[in-house]
Design an enzyme around this catalytic site. Sequence first.
Site: not given
Ligand code: CO
Length: 226
Positions: A44, A48, A100, A103
């Site tokens: 993604c 982070r 993750h 998301c």
């Molecule tokens: Co995401």
Amino acid sequence: MSPSDLQILIDKNRDWAAQVVARDPQFFRNLSQQQRPAYLWIGCADSRIPATQVTGMAPGEIFVHRNVANVVVHTDLNCLSVIQYAVEVLRVKTIVVCGHYGCGGVHAALHDASHGLIDNWLRHIQDVAEKYREPLAAIEDRAARWDRLCELNVIEQVVNVCQTTVLQQAWRRGQEVSVHGCIYGVHDGLLRDLEVSISGAAEIMPRFRQAVALLETPSPLRSPTS
Ligand code: CO
């Protein structure tokens, strides 16, 4: 006068490069000769989850493609080109699709939120949500349902990678390359294996079904908010 946003990046880059050279004077010279990463990471775009940092790898070790919600679309020339170059030219051995928990793209898709143009991209995740409508609806807790769709999205995208002509042809000519699905916890910095590891065309559907079934087995590490 405070430094500009760009100047902050340039200053931090100078510090970082100096630290790397202090540890290994040949580092950049060696890396400039060639890249030979063993991994392709499809993750993604979320700020982070920088692939190289969260895996403790160094520059040169992971070839990276990131987009909103780690989606692999069969007509996305960008993602397909990355996969093709990684498999056929760099000859990576391991492809990791990494989603993750938490998301935002998955959340928007799950709750029909509208954010403009990106709605069209997130439509692919809504398709996943639609495919699993019943099992998702059976999860009462909203956060747990969000977690589950994040997991299902990874498993579906692993299958999409496996079904590209690039992977199909690689396996047909006997090239060793495997595809895996992981999910990262932004709350604890840990990667979880979703156990959908595929290293040949015949493994796709059995491994896919096993991985989806496994999601029904409670796992405190895997589903943090449930
Ligand atoms: Co995401």
